[in-house]
Design a protein around this motif. Structure first.
Motif, PDB file in Angstrom:
ATOM      1  N   VAL A 113      -9.846  -0.682   3.120  1.00  5.29           N
ATOM      2  CA  VAL A 113      -8.518  -0.144   2.826  1.00  5.29           C
ATOM      3  C   VAL A 113      -7.451  -1.192   3.144  1.00  5.29           C
ATOM      4  O   VAL A 113      -6.543  -1.456   2.337  1.00  5.29           O
ATOM      5  CB  VAL A 113      -8.257   1.141   3.630  1.00  5.29           C
ATOM      6  CG1 VAL A 113      -6.794   1.579   3.495  1.00  5.29           C
ATOM      7  CG2 VAL A 113      -9.190   2.253   3.174  1.00  5.29           C
ATOM      8  N   PHE A 114      -7.552  -1.800   4.322  1.00  3.64           N
ATOM      9  CA  PHE A 114      -6.584  -2.822   4.724  1.00  3.64           C
ATOM     10  C   PHE A 114      -6.575  -3.988   3.738  1.00  3.64           C
ATOM     11  O   PHE A 114      -5.512  -4.491   3.357  1.00  3.64           O
ATOM     12  CB  PHE A 114      -6.925  -3.332   6.127  1.00  3.64           C
ATOM     13  CG  PHE A 114      -6.059  -4.473   6.582  1.00  3.64           C
ATOM     14  CD1 PHE A 114      -4.786  -4.243   7.069  1.00  3.64           C
ATOM     15  CD2 PHE A 114      -6.519  -5.783   6.517  1.00  3.64           C
ATOM     16  CE1 PHE A 114      -3.974  -5.294   7.486  1.00  3.64           C
ATOM     17  CE2 PHE A 114      -5.727  -6.841   6.927  1.00  3.64           C
ATOM     18  CZ  PHE A 114      -4.449  -6.596   7.409  1.00  3.64           C
ATOM     19  N   THR A 115      -7.754  -4.421   3.295  1.00  2.00           N
ATOM     20  CA  THR A 115      -7.866  -5.547   2.359  1.00  2.00           C
ATOM     21  C   THR A 115      -7.152  -5.243   1.053  1.00  2.00           C
ATOM     22  O   THR A 115      -6.345  -6.052   0.561  1.00  2.00           O
ATOM     23  CB  THR A 115      -9.339  -5.864   2.083  1.00  2.00           C
ATOM     24  OG1 THR A 115      -9.972  -6.283   3.299  1.00  2.00           O
ATOM     25  CG2 THR A 115      -9.474  -6.961   1.039  1.00  2.00           C
ATOM     26  N   PHE A 116      -7.435  -4.090   0.470  1.00  6.40           N
ATOM     27  CA  PHE A 116      -6.850  -3.769  -0.837  1.00  6.40           C
ATOM     28  C   PHE A 116      -5.350  -3.505  -0.730  1.00  6.40           C
ATOM     29  O   PHE A 116      -4.581  -3.886  -1.636  1.00  6.40           O
ATOM     30  CB  PHE A 116      -7.594  -2.585  -1.466  1.00  6.40           C
ATOM     31  CG  PHE A 116      -8.843  -2.990  -2.193  1.00  6.40           C
ATOM     32  CD1 PHE A 116      -8.857  -3.105  -3.577  1.00  6.40           C
ATOM     33  CD2 PHE A 116     -10.005  -3.288  -1.492  1.00  6.40           C
ATOM     34  CE1 PHE A 116     -10.000  -3.486  -4.256  1.00  6.40           C
ATOM     35  CE2 PHE A 116     -11.164  -3.675  -2.159  1.00  6.40           C
ATOM     36  CZ  PHE A 116     -11.164  -3.779  -3.548  1.00  6.40           C
ATOM     37  N   GLU A 117      -4.912  -2.894   0.356  1.00  9.14           N
ATOM     38  CA  GLU A 117      -3.472  -2.690   0.525  1.00  9.14           C
ATOM     39  C   GLU A 117      -2.745  -4.017   0.723  1.00  9.14           C
ATOM     40  O   GLU A 117      -1.653  -4.233   0.178  1.00  9.14           O
ATOM     41  CB  GLU A 117      -3.219  -1.762   1.715  1.00  9.14           C
ATOM     42  CG  GLU A 117      -3.583  -0.315   1.434  1.00  9.14           C
ATOM     43  CD  GLU A 117      -3.292   0.599   2.615  1.00  9.14           C
ATOM     44  OE1 GLU A 117      -3.184   0.076   3.754  1.00  9.14           O
ATOM     45  OE2 GLU A 117      -3.185   1.825   2.410  1.00  9.14           O
ATOM     46  N   LYS A 120      -2.627  -5.797  -2.636  1.00 10.23           N
ATOM     47  CA  LYS A 120      -1.655  -5.179  -3.544  1.00 10.23           C
ATOM     48  C   LYS A 120      -0.238  -5.620  -3.219  1.00 10.23           C
ATOM     49  O   LYS A 120       0.597  -5.802  -4.124  1.00 10.23           O
ATOM     50  CB  LYS A 120      -1.763  -3.657  -3.465  1.00 10.23           C
ATOM     51  CG  LYS A 120      -0.779  -2.954  -4.393  1.00 10.23           C
ATOM     52  CD  LYS A 120      -0.939  -1.454  -4.387  1.00 10.23           C
ATOM     53  CE  LYS A 120       0.088  -0.823  -5.335  1.00 10.23           C
ATOM     54  NZ  LYS A 120      -0.056   0.634  -5.439  1.00 10.23           N
ATOM     55  N   ASN A 121       0.046  -5.817  -1.943  1.00 14.89           N
ATOM     56  CA  ASN A 121       1.397  -6.187  -1.511  1.00 14.89           C
ATOM     57  C   ASN A 121       1.619  -7.693  -1.412  1.00 14.89           C
ATOM     58  O   ASN A 121       2.673  -8.135  -0.947  1.00 14.89           O
ATOM     59  CB  ASN A 121       1.702  -5.539  -0.149  1.00 14.89           C
ATOM     60  CG  ASN A 121       1.707  -4.022  -0.225  1.00 14.89           C
ATOM     61  OD1 ASN A 121       2.153  -3.451  -1.211  1.00 14.89           O
ATOM     62  ND2 ASN A 121       1.194  -3.361   0.810  1.00 14.89           N
ATOM     63  N   SER A 122       0.643  -8.470  -1.852  1.00 17.45           N
ATOM     64  CA  SER A 122       0.709  -9.925  -1.640  1.00 17.45           C
ATOM     65  C   SER A 122       1.565 -10.660  -2.658  1.00 17.45           C
ATOM     66  O   SER A 122       1.885 -11.829  -2.456  1.00 17.45           O
ATOM     67  CB  SER A 122      -0.698 -10.522  -1.668  1.00 17.45           C
ATOM     68  OG  SER A 122      -1.267 -10.419  -2.974  1.00 17.45           O
ATOM     69  N   ALA A 123       1.908 -10.004  -3.776  1.00 15.56           N
ATOM     70  CA  ALA A 123       2.677 -10.674  -4.843  1.00 15.56           C
ATOM     71  C   ALA A 123       1.996 -11.974  -5.262  1.00 15.56           C
ATOM     72  O   ALA A 123       2.630 -13.019  -5.402  1.00 15.56           O
ATOM     73  CB  ALA A 123       4.114 -10.943  -4.390  1.00 15.56           C
ATOM     74  N   SER A 124       0.674 -11.894  -5.453  1.00  8.90           N
ATOM     75  CA  SER A 124      -0.109 -13.078  -5.790  1.00  8.90           C
ATOM     76  C   SER A 124      -0.814 -12.866  -7.133  1.00  8.90           C
ATOM     77  O   SER A 124      -0.480 -11.942  -7.884  1.00  8.90           O
ATOM     78  CB  SER A 124      -1.158 -13.332  -4.692  1.00  8.90           C
ATOM     79  OG  SER A 124      -2.155 -12.315  -4.722  1.00  8.90           O
ATOM     80  N   VAL A 125      -1.802 -13.701  -7.417  1.00  6.80           N
ATOM     81  CA  VAL A 125      -2.574 -13.566  -8.653  1.00  6.80           C
ATOM     82  C   VAL A 125      -3.467 -12.332  -8.638  1.00  6.80           C
ATOM     83  O   VAL A 125      -4.004 -11.941  -9.669  1.00  6.80           O
ATOM     84  CB  VAL A 125      -3.448 -14.820  -8.895  1.00  6.80           C
ATOM     85  CG1 VAL A 125      -2.572 -16.037  -9.128  1.00  6.80           C
ATOM     86  CG2 VAL A 125      -4.414 -15.048  -7.741  1.00  6.80           C
TER      87      VAL A 125
END
Length: 535
Positions: A113-117, A120-125
């Motif tokens: 869960v932490f990884t995907f959240e 998602k919030n990373s503003a990356s590729v």
């Protein structure tokens, strides 16, 4: 960081090899359990999966929930099962119960869960904008909820490495910790990366207990291989035929493709970012069709790539979602190409350039000026168009300069992914002009409809059939048989010199060369066993 001279790298490799040995045997006659690799550049952004590390290959340090085998069948990795709801919006994944990170702490659903959240919030590729919610049902069960059904969400389950919530901070990209087959020991930026086997890895234990990656240019890597100082080295086609004692050449087939993207629309005002859009020549389907038929792809492979590649006919040759009907049997057919142009009203003038309605068949082709292969392909392609009466001016620019002309001039592009969403990003009218997506503003309502069906499918096999129909359904599509908005040229073999007795096994068709895709099945690598049978 200032580039260090080549002699430094060579001396550095010599120092390393004196410590770890450069043969199949170590100093005590035991099979050497370490490898020295010079297989590509250093990742610019480090080793954080939530910002893109591992998108093109195994993340090495981290586990993924699922993975592809060599034939692109889905296999379990950190997960033991996944299900998709009837409406396609809820994906439920069940984890193994024996996973630990390399520091001994357990990997649970809450780390996923932490990884995907975080991603998602990373503003990356890593684009997880379609992920509405991810939650842990219990310590071994994760539920993903999407805004809209999307079959390609499985790509994130096969590529996004799981990071530990307890050990994740702003420096994680430089100090990655995960549950994959290897763990980081040392990273000397610009020089080397040292890994050792993860003692807590739940999967197949790799034979090689230590890996040393050297960050060398391909010329320097070749010199180190020739001096017997690396076990495997990435090489260019120009060096591939050089004989190196104790080394063999391994050529891996790929969808690391190169092609010419052609502005699809006629000249009509400005794009949304104020840049010119459209081209009066390449917007004519006869021009696009003639170039697709007239280019001799095998000659490009033989000439520019020295034979180390394959002709390219699509964005995804030989992947499960490729439509094999798009392969051109007799490309380089100048007679047929000229016939297409003549029938469409493109007539040769006195200077050998075709004209139609007062418009000459001439346009500009850009390529990245720091890319020798793309430069050579551009020049060779342009030469092949001269007999057709099509005049193309070649210009090398940096990407900032290319992007200003991207919507009205042709560009020598490179793509190649294990995610069919790349088809959507290259040809869907919904993303045209968004960054580098659909840069030529291609649009076809029938293709868009197939894309929606592919994305809405609840099985990969069903989705693949719609991806294929988007390429060519017998009447239309985005391939050369349909609208022909690109001229795909070649797929580039990934070339490596490696120890004669090193066995890496069968590999997947390689993607674009990022993140060292050759390491996908590195836990299977080993030294070849000697035949002890006597005659």
């Amino acid at each position: 960081m200032k580039k260090l001279p080549f002699v430094f790298y060579l001396l550095f490799a010599l120092l390393l090899i004196s410590c770890v040995g450069n043969d199949k045997k170590d100093g005590k006659g035991k099979e050497k359990e370490s490898l020295i690799l010079a297989i590509g550049g250093e990742p610019d952004n480090g080793f954080d999966p939530t910002t893109g590390w591992g998108q093109y290959a195994s993340p090495l340090f981290q586990s993924t929930l699922l993975k592809y085998d060599k034939d692109f069948n889905i296999e379990n990795d950190a997960a033991i099962d996944y299900t998709i709801s009837d409406d396609g919006l809820k994906w439920t994944v069940t984890l193994r119960d024996n996973i630990k990170f390399s520091d001994g702490n357990p990997l649970t659903a809450y780390d996923v869960v932490f990884t995907f959240e975080t991603a998602k919030n990373s503003a990356s590729v890593v684009d997880l904008t379609n992920l509405k919610e991810v939650k842990g049902i219990d310590s071994h069960t994760i539920q993903f909820t999407l805004y809209t059904r999307n079959s390609t969400f499985i790509h994130y389950l096969t590529s996004l490495g799981i990071v530990p919530e307890h050990a994740y901070d702003a420096t994680y990209n430089e100090n990655p910790l995960g549950s994959g087959p290897y763990q980081m020991v040392q990273w000397d930026k610009g020089q080397q990366l040292i890994l050792t086997a993860n003692p807590h890895y739940y999967g197949k234990k790799p034979f090689f207990k230590k890996l040393i990656f050297l960050f060398l240019s391909q010329d320097a890597a070749f010199a180190a291989a020739k001096a017997g100082q690396v076990d495997i080295a990435s090489v260019t086609a120009s060096l591939a035929d050089e004989q190196v004692k104790g080394m063999k050449l391994v050529a891996l087939k790929s969808v690391d493709n190169r092609g010419v993207v052609l502005p699809f629309m006629p000249e009509e005002g400005k794009s949304i970012n104020g840049r010119p859009i459209g081209n009066a020549v390449t917007s004519d389907i006869a021009i696009r069709k003639a170039m697709n038929i007239g280019v001799d792809r095998q000659a490009l492979v033989d000439g520019v790539l020295k034979g180390y590649g394959t002709p390219a006919y699509s964005i995804a040759d030989h992947l499960p979602w490729w439509n094999s009907e798009t392969e051109i049997e007799n490309d380089g057919d100048i007679v047929k190409a000229k016939e297409i142009l003549e029938n469409a009203g493109w007539k040769e003038n006195n200077d050998g350039i075709r004209e139609k309605g007062g418009i000459k068949a001439q346009f500009t082709l850009h390529y990245p000026s720091n890319d020798h292969i793309r430069q050579s392909l551009s020049i060779a392609f342009v030469d092949m168009m001269i007999p057709l009466g099509i005049k193309i001016e070649v210009k090398g620019k940096n990407w900032n300069g290319i992007e200003k002309e991207l919507h009205r001039s042709a560009t020598l592009f490179g793509l190649g992914s294990h995610d069919p969403l790349e088809l959507y990003n290259a040809f869907s009218s919904k993303v045209r002009g968004n960054g580098l997506n659909n840069p030529n503003y291609y649009a076809n309502d029938v293709v868009d409809a197939y894309f929606e069906k592919a994305l809405s499918a609840t099985s990969q096999n069903e989705a693949n059939e719609y991806w294929k129909q988007a390429q060519w359904d017998g009447e239309t599509g985005f391939s050369n048989k349909g609208d022909a908005p690109w001229v795909w040229l070649v797929n580039i073999d990934h070339l490596f010199l490696m120890r004669e007795n090193l066995v890496i096994g069968e590999q997947k068709v390689q993607p674009h060369e990022h993140s060292w895709p050759i390491t996908d099945f590195i836990e299977n690598w080993h030294w070849e066993k000697q035949n002890t049978n006597s005659n």
